[in-house]
Motif scaffolding. Structure first.
Motif, PDB file in Angstrom:
ATOM      1  N   ALA A   1       0.818  -1.215   0.000  1.00  0.00           N
ATOM      2  CA  ALA A   1       0.000   0.000   0.000  1.00  0.00           C
ATOM      3  C   ALA A   1       0.851   1.266   0.000  1.00  0.00           C
ATOM      4  O   ALA A   1       0.617   2.192   0.755  1.00  0.00           O
ATOM      5  CB  ALA A   1      -0.960   0.007   1.200  1.00  0.00           C
ATOM      6  N   LEU A   2       1.848   1.300  -0.890  1.00  0.00           N
ATOM      7  CA  LEU A   2       2.656   2.516  -1.015  1.00  0.00           C
ATOM      8  C   LEU A   2       1.927   3.489  -1.939  1.00  0.00           C
ATOM      9  O   LEU A   2       1.222   3.065  -2.848  1.00  0.00           O
ATOM     10  CB  LEU A   2       4.023   2.186  -1.605  1.00  0.00           C
ATOM     11  CG  LEU A   2       4.854   1.189  -0.813  1.00  0.00           C
ATOM     12  CD1 LEU A   2       6.184   0.968  -1.497  1.00  0.00           C
ATOM     13  CD2 LEU A   2       5.072   1.676   0.612  1.00  0.00           C
ATOM     14  N   PHE A   3       2.107   4.786  -1.676  1.00  0.00           N
ATOM     15  CA  PHE A   3       1.463   5.785  -2.521  1.00  0.00           C
ATOM     16  C   PHE A   3       2.322   5.964  -3.766  1.00  0.00           C
ATOM     17  O   PHE A   3       3.452   6.451  -3.671  1.00  0.00           O
ATOM     18  CB  PHE A   3       1.299   7.093  -1.752  1.00  0.00           C
ATOM     19  CG  PHE A   3       0.554   6.892  -0.454  1.00  0.00           C
ATOM     20  CD1 PHE A   3      -0.735   6.372  -0.463  1.00  0.00           C
ATOM     21  CD2 PHE A   3       1.146   7.174   0.753  1.00  0.00           C
ATOM     22  CE1 PHE A   3      -1.418   6.155   0.718  1.00  0.00           C
ATOM     23  CE2 PHE A   3       0.466   6.956   1.941  1.00  0.00           C
ATOM     24  CZ  PHE A   3      -0.812   6.447   1.929  1.00  0.00           C
ATOM     25  N   PRO A   4       1.809   5.579  -4.941  1.00  0.00           N
ATOM     26  CA  PRO A   4       2.671   5.466  -6.122  1.00  0.00           C
ATOM     27  C   PRO A   4       3.230   6.794  -6.620  1.00  0.00           C
ATOM     28  O   PRO A   4       4.258   6.807  -7.283  1.00  0.00           O
ATOM     29  CB  PRO A   4       1.755   4.836  -7.184  1.00  0.00           C
ATOM     30  CG  PRO A   4       0.375   5.061  -6.700  1.00  0.00           C
ATOM     31  CD  PRO A   4       0.435   5.145  -5.216  1.00  0.00           C
ATOM     32  N   HIS A   5       2.573   7.900  -6.300  1.00  0.00           N
ATOM     33  CA  HIS A   5       3.042   9.178  -6.829  1.00  0.00           C
ATOM     34  C   HIS A   5       3.992   9.881  -5.869  1.00  0.00           C
ATOM     35  O   HIS A   5       4.530  10.929  -6.207  1.00  0.00           O
ATOM     36  CB  HIS A   5       1.854  10.088  -7.132  1.00  0.00           C
ATOM     37  CG  HIS A   5       1.026  10.379  -5.915  1.00  0.00           C
ATOM     38  ND1 HIS A   5       0.356   9.398  -5.226  1.00  0.00           N
ATOM     39  CD2 HIS A   5       0.787  11.530  -5.257  1.00  0.00           C
ATOM     40  CE1 HIS A   5      -0.272   9.937  -4.194  1.00  0.00           C
ATOM     41  NE2 HIS A   5      -0.027  11.231  -4.195  1.00  0.00           N
ATOM     42  N   LEU A   6       4.203   9.296  -4.701  1.00  0.00           N
ATOM     43  CA  LEU A   6       5.098   9.926  -3.728  1.00  0.00           C
ATOM     44  C   LEU A   6       6.448   9.213  -3.708  1.00  0.00           C
ATOM     45  O   LEU A   6       6.527   8.008  -3.940  1.00  0.00           O
ATOM     46  CB  LEU A   6       4.475   9.867  -2.329  1.00  0.00           C
ATOM     47  CG  LEU A   6       3.146  10.614  -2.143  1.00  0.00           C
ATOM     48  CD1 LEU A   6       2.683  10.493  -0.698  1.00  0.00           C
ATOM     49  CD2 LEU A   6       3.270  12.068  -2.533  1.00  0.00           C
TER      50      LEU A   6
ATOM     51  N   PHE B   1       4.743  10.062   5.542  1.00  0.00           N
ATOM     52  CA  PHE B   1       3.335  10.418   5.310  1.00  0.00           C
ATOM     53  C   PHE B   1       2.583  10.658   6.619  1.00  0.00           C
ATOM     54  O   PHE B   1       1.932  11.683   6.811  1.00  0.00           O
ATOM     55  CB  PHE B   1       2.656   9.314   4.491  1.00  0.00           C
ATOM     56  CG  PHE B   1       1.212   9.603   4.179  1.00  0.00           C
ATOM     57  CD1 PHE B   1       0.870  10.420   3.128  1.00  0.00           C
ATOM     58  CD2 PHE B   1       0.197   9.061   4.956  1.00  0.00           C
ATOM     59  CE1 PHE B   1      -0.458  10.695   2.836  1.00  0.00           C
ATOM     60  CE2 PHE B   1      -1.137   9.333   4.678  1.00  0.00           C
ATOM     61  CZ  PHE B   1      -1.457  10.153   3.618  1.00  0.00           C
ATOM     62  N   GLY B   2       2.709   9.687   7.530  1.00  0.00           N
ATOM     63  CA  GLY B   2       1.980   9.780   8.798  1.00  0.00           C
ATOM     64  C   GLY B   2       2.438  10.960   9.652  1.00  0.00           C
ATOM     65  O   GLY B   2       1.639  11.604  10.322  1.00  0.00           O
TER      66      GLY B   2
ATOM     67  N   LYS C   1       3.561  13.780   8.535  1.00  0.00           N
ATOM     68  CA  LYS C   1       2.988  14.991   7.945  1.00  0.00           C
ATOM     69  C   LYS C   1       1.528  15.135   8.352  1.00  0.00           C
ATOM     70  O   LYS C   1       1.076  16.232   8.658  1.00  0.00           O
ATOM     71  CB  LYS C   1       3.102  14.946   6.420  1.00  0.00           C
ATOM     72  CG  LYS C   1       4.389  15.539   5.917  1.00  0.00           C
ATOM     73  CD  LYS C   1       4.295  15.750   4.414  1.00  0.00           C
ATOM     74  CE  LYS C   1       5.349  16.716   3.916  1.00  0.00           C
ATOM     75  NZ  LYS C   1       5.338  16.816   2.442  1.00  0.00           N
TER      76      LYS C   1
ATOM     77  N   ARG D   1       7.732   3.015   6.875  1.00  0.00           N
ATOM     78  CA  ARG D   1       6.546   3.805   7.186  1.00  0.00           C
ATOM     79  C   ARG D   1       5.900   3.323   8.486  1.00  0.00           C
ATOM     80  O   ARG D   1       5.348   4.099   9.247  1.00  0.00           O
ATOM     81  CB  ARG D   1       5.542   3.699   6.031  1.00  0.00           C
ATOM     82  CG  ARG D   1       4.413   4.683   6.140  1.00  0.00           C
ATOM     83  CD  ARG D   1       3.558   4.683   4.900  1.00  0.00           C
ATOM     84  NE  ARG D   1       2.898   3.410   4.682  1.00  0.00           N
ATOM     85  CZ  ARG D   1       2.175   3.126   3.603  1.00  0.00           C
ATOM     86  NH1 ARG D   1       2.049   4.008   2.635  1.00  0.00           N
ATOM     87  NH2 ARG D   1       1.594   1.957   3.478  1.00  0.00           N
TER      88      ARG D   1
END
Lengths: 332, 305
Positions: free
Chosen positions: A85-90, A98-99, A101, A146
Motif C-alpha cells: 500500500a505505497l502511494f505510487p506518486h510519492l 506520510f503519517g 505529515k 513507514r
C-alpha cells in the motif's frame, strides 16, 4: 505496556473469512503470529485489531485502553499491508513520512526521524525514488519504514512477505524479527506460511474456520499438536497420520520413523525426495502414505519392501471424529 | 569463393525477406492511411492552400499571400466569436470537470441506488446534442418555458434567456455542462476504481482524514484522467456547435456565436470559402496547440501508474 487483548471477538460476512468468539492475548514486546490456511479468519482478526473492520461483538484492548470502537488512527498502531500500500506518486521519503505529515510533526524532527529510519531499513540511497522504480524487497522496506517511523508500540503485519521470492523472504524474516526485538514492539503477524510462524514467533495462534485451533509457543505446536489439523499444518513434511483403531488415529513425525530390517510395520517405498541435508522417503502402508525423514542421501529404490519403526514416546493419538488430541501415551 | 557466393545468396534472401515484411506492414497500414489521408490530411492541406488564394468569383483564384489573414485580424466579428469561445471554454471546462469529479466520487461510494444514479448522470451523454438543445430550448422559452414558469411561481417575472446578450452565454454554458459532465464522470469513475482500497486503509492507519486523503492521494492519482478530460473538454468547447443551430443561430448580434459556427456561416451562408479556410486554419492551429501542450509539457509533470 502495550499488550493486546482480544476478548470474544466475532465478525461474520455470512461466508468464509469471518471469526467467531476469538480470544487471545499478545504480551507486550512479543511477536504473535496468526497462522492458518486462507479463509480461516486470520486477516480478519488482524483487521479487527487495526480497526479497519467493525466488530460485531466482543472487546479489544491495546495497552489496557479499550479500543473496540476507536478509529484506526486513534488506536496508535502501525501496519504493513500485503500489497505494501505505497502511494505510487510519492517518493520513498514522502511515503515514509506520510503519517508524520498528517500528524503535523515539525520539519526538523521529521527529517531526523526519516534519516534514522532510512538507515535502519537500508533505504538511505533511494529516498528520492518512486515506488515503481524499486524492487519488491525495497518496496517492502519502504512499507516497513513507514510502519516504524510512527514509533507506535504496536505493529500489525498482514502477510508482509508473501510477494517476495524465497531467498528475500528468508532475509526479511530475520530482519523483521530482529527489528521487532530491538524496538521492543508488540507485533501481530499474519501468515499462512508455517515456516515463518515457527521461526519468528514467540507465540503462534493457529486458526481454522474462524476459530482458534491452538494457541502456544512454536515448540508446543510442534511437539503437542492439539488436533490432527494442527499436526498436519505444522512441519515439512507434515506429521504422518494413519488410522490405528476404530476411533483413534495415530500420528508420528517423519523424523521419528526409522527404517528397520525385520521389526515394525511393513511398507513399500513409493518415492524418494532428496533435499540435500536429508531425504524424504515416501512409503505406502496399507493404502496410506507415510513420509520418513533420513539424514543425508538415501539410495533405496522404489518398490522395495521395508519395515517402519518408531518409539512410543513419539506417538501422538487423535480422536478420529473430532480430531482432538488424546492425552496419555500409547497403551501397551 | 564458395563462401562469398554463399553470403551473397544469403544476403539476397535476407533482403527479400525484409522487403516482404515491409510490404506486409504497408498493406496492413493501407486502410487507415487511405481513410486518414482522404478525410483528414488532404482536407487540412487543401484548406491551408485555399487560405492563401482569393475567392475567384469573377475569374480564376489568384494567390494573395497573407491577405486573408490580415483581413481576419481586422474582422470585428472574428474577434468577438474568439472571445465568446474563450469565455465559453472558461465557463464550461472547469465547471464540467469539477461536477464530473463530484458525481464520480459520490457514485463510487456504496450507496443505495448507486447504479440508478450512475445511469441518471450518464443519460445526457447518450442524447444527441440536437435533442438536448431542443429540450433546453423549451426550458428557456420566455413566458411558458420551464424556467420562467418556475420563476413565476416564486414571484419573478419572465425573461428571454436566449434573446438577451447578457444571459445567452450563461444559458448555453449551463446546458453544455449538463450534457458533458456525465461523460467525464465515467472516466473519473473508472480511474477511482483503479485506486487500490488498501491505500485508503494505510492512510487511515496513519491518521489521514477523508479530505486529506482526497487532496494528497486521490487527486494526484486522478491527474492523468483530469488532464485527458480537460483536453477533451477544451477541444469540445471549440468543436461542439450543434446547439447554436437549434437555439440561437449565434445571436443575438453574435453574442453567442462561436468560432466553428462562424466558420460555418462564412462558408455556407456567405459562401466566402477562402475566408472560411483561413478561419479553419486558425481553429486547427489553436486545437493543435492545445494537444501539443498536453503531449510535450503536461505529460511530463504528471504521475502515470
Amino acid at each position: 505496556m502495550s499488550e493486546i487483548v482480544v476478548n470474544a471477538v466475532s465478525k461474520s460476512w455470512g461466508g468464509v473469512g469471518g471469526v467467531d468468539r476469538v480470544s487471545f492475548k499478545a504480551e507486550a514486546g512479543t511477536l504473535l503470529v496468526l497462522l492458518g490456511p486462507s479463509g480461516c479468519g486470520k486477516s480478519t482478526t488482524l483487521r479487527l485489531i487495526a480497526g479497519l473492520e467493525e466488530i460485531e461483538s466482543g472487546h479489544i484492548t491495546i495497552g489496557g485502553r479499550d479500543v473496540t470502537h476507536l478509529s484506526p488512527a486513534e488506536r496508535r498502531i502501525s501496519m504493513v499491508f500485503q500489497s505494501y500500500a505505497l502511494f505510487p506518486h510519492l517518493s520513498v521519503a514522502e511515503n515514509i513520512i506520510f503519517g508524520l505529515k498528517v500528524r503535523r510533526v515539525g520539519r526538523a524532527e521529521r527529517d531526523e526521524r526519516l534519516k534514522k529510519v532510512a538507515d535502519i531499513v537500508g533505504l538511505s540511497q533511494l529516498l528520492d525514488r518512486k515506488p515503481s522504480q524499486l524492487s519488491g524487497g525495497q518496496r517492502q522496506r519502504v512499507a516497513l519504514g513507514r510502519a516504524i517511523i510512527a514509533e507506535a508500540a504496536v505493529c500489525l503485519m498482514d502477510e508482509p512477505l508473501s510477494n517476495l521470492d524465497a531467498k528475500l523472504r528468508h532475509e526479511m524474516r530475520t530482519e523483521i524479527r530482529s527489528l521487532q526485538q530491538r524496538l521492543g514492539m508488540t507485533m501481530v503477524y499474519v501468515t499462512h506460511d508455517q515456516t515463518e510462524a515457527m521461526t519468528m514467533a514467540d507465540r503462534v495462534i493457529l486458526m481454522r474456520d474462524g476459530q482458534i485451533e491452538q494457541n502456544g509457543a512454536p515448540h508446543e505446536l510442534y511437539n503437542q499438536p492439539a488436533s490432527d489439523f494442527a499436526a498436519r499444518f505444522i512441519g515439512t513434511p507434515p506429521m504422518n497420520i494413519i488410522s490405528w483403531r476404530d476411533d483413534t488415529s495415530l500420528g508420528v513425525r517423519p523424523e521419528h520413523i526409522t527404517l528397520d530390517d525385520h521389526d515394525g510395520v511393513s511398507a513399500t517405498i513409493k518415492a524418494v525426495e532428496y533435499l540435500g541435508a536429508d531425504s524424504i522417503i515416501i512409503c505406502d502402508v496399507k493404502g496410506e502414505t507415510v513420509a520418513v525423514r533420513q539424514s543425508g542421501y538415501c539410495s533405496v529404490t522404489t518398490g522395495t519392501k521395508v519395515n517402519l519403526g518408531w518409539q512410543n514416546r513419539h506417538v501422538h493419538l487423535f480422536e478420529k471424529n473430532s480430531g482432538k488430541r488424546r492425552e496419555g501415551g500409547l497403551p501397551q | 569463393m564458395v563462401a562469398a557466393v554463399m553470403s551473397a545468396t544469403e544476403s539476397r534472401g535476407l533482403r527479400r525477406r525484409n522487403w516482404l515484411t515491409n510490404v506486409n506492414a504497408w498493406l496492413l497500414l493501407l486502410p487507415a492511411i487511405v481513410l486518414l489521408a482522404t478525410f483528414t490530411h488532404y482536407p487540412i492541406l487543401a484548406t491551408l492552400y485555399h487560405s492563401f488564394f482569393s475567392l475567384g468569383r469573377s475569374g480564376p483564384a489568384a494567390f494573395v499571400g497573407l491577405d486573408n489573414y490580415s483581413y481576419m485580424l481586422d474582422d470585428d466579428v472574428f474577434w468577438q466569436v474568439l472571445r465568446n469561445n474563450v469565455i465559453f471554454a472558461l465557463a464550461t471546462v472547469p465547471t464540467s470537470i469539477a461536477l464530473a469529479l463530484l458525481m464520480a466520487v459520490w457514485v463510487d461510494k456504496k450507496i443505495a441506488g448507486r447504479s440508478f444514479l450512475r445511469l441518471a448522470f450518464f443519460t445526457p451523454t447518450v442524447l444527441p446534442m440536437i435533442a438536448v438543445a431542443n429540450i433546453w430550448l423549451f426550458f428557456y422559452t420566455p413566458g411558458y418555458g420551464l424556467l420562467d414558469q418556475f420563476l413565476k411561481m416564486i414571484g419573478l417575472s419572465g425573461h428571454n434567456w436566449l434573446g438577451d446578450p447578457a444571459t445567452v452565454m450563461t444559458a448555453l454554458s449551463v446546458m453544455v455542462v449538463w450534457k458533458e459532465a456525465g461523460f467525464f464522470m465515467i472516466f473519473y469513475l473508472a480511474a477511482l476504481q483503479t485506486i487500490p482500497p488498501d491505500l485508503k486503509e494505510a492512510a487511515a492507519v496513519e491518521g489521514a482524514g477523508r479530505w486529506y486523503f482526497f487532496r494528497r492521494i486521490t487527486l494526484p492519482l486522478l491527474m492523468p484522467t483530469t488532464l485527458f478530460v480537460s483536453i477533451n473538454a477544451l477541444i469540445n468547447s471549440f468543436k461542439l456547435v450543434d446547439q447554436l443551430v437549434i437555439m440561437t443561430k449565434g445571436g443575438p448580434n453574435n453574442a453567442s456565436s462561436l468560432l466553428l459556427y462562424y466558420i460555418y456561416e462564412v462558408a455556407f451562408t456567405f459562401w466566402d470559402t477562402t475566408y472560411a479556410a483561413t478561419l479553419t486554419v486558425t481553429l486547427i492551429t489553436i486545437l493543435a496547440a492545445v494537444a501539443l501542450t498536453k503531449f510535450i509539457y503536461l505529460d511530463r509533470r504528471i504521475h502515470y501508474q
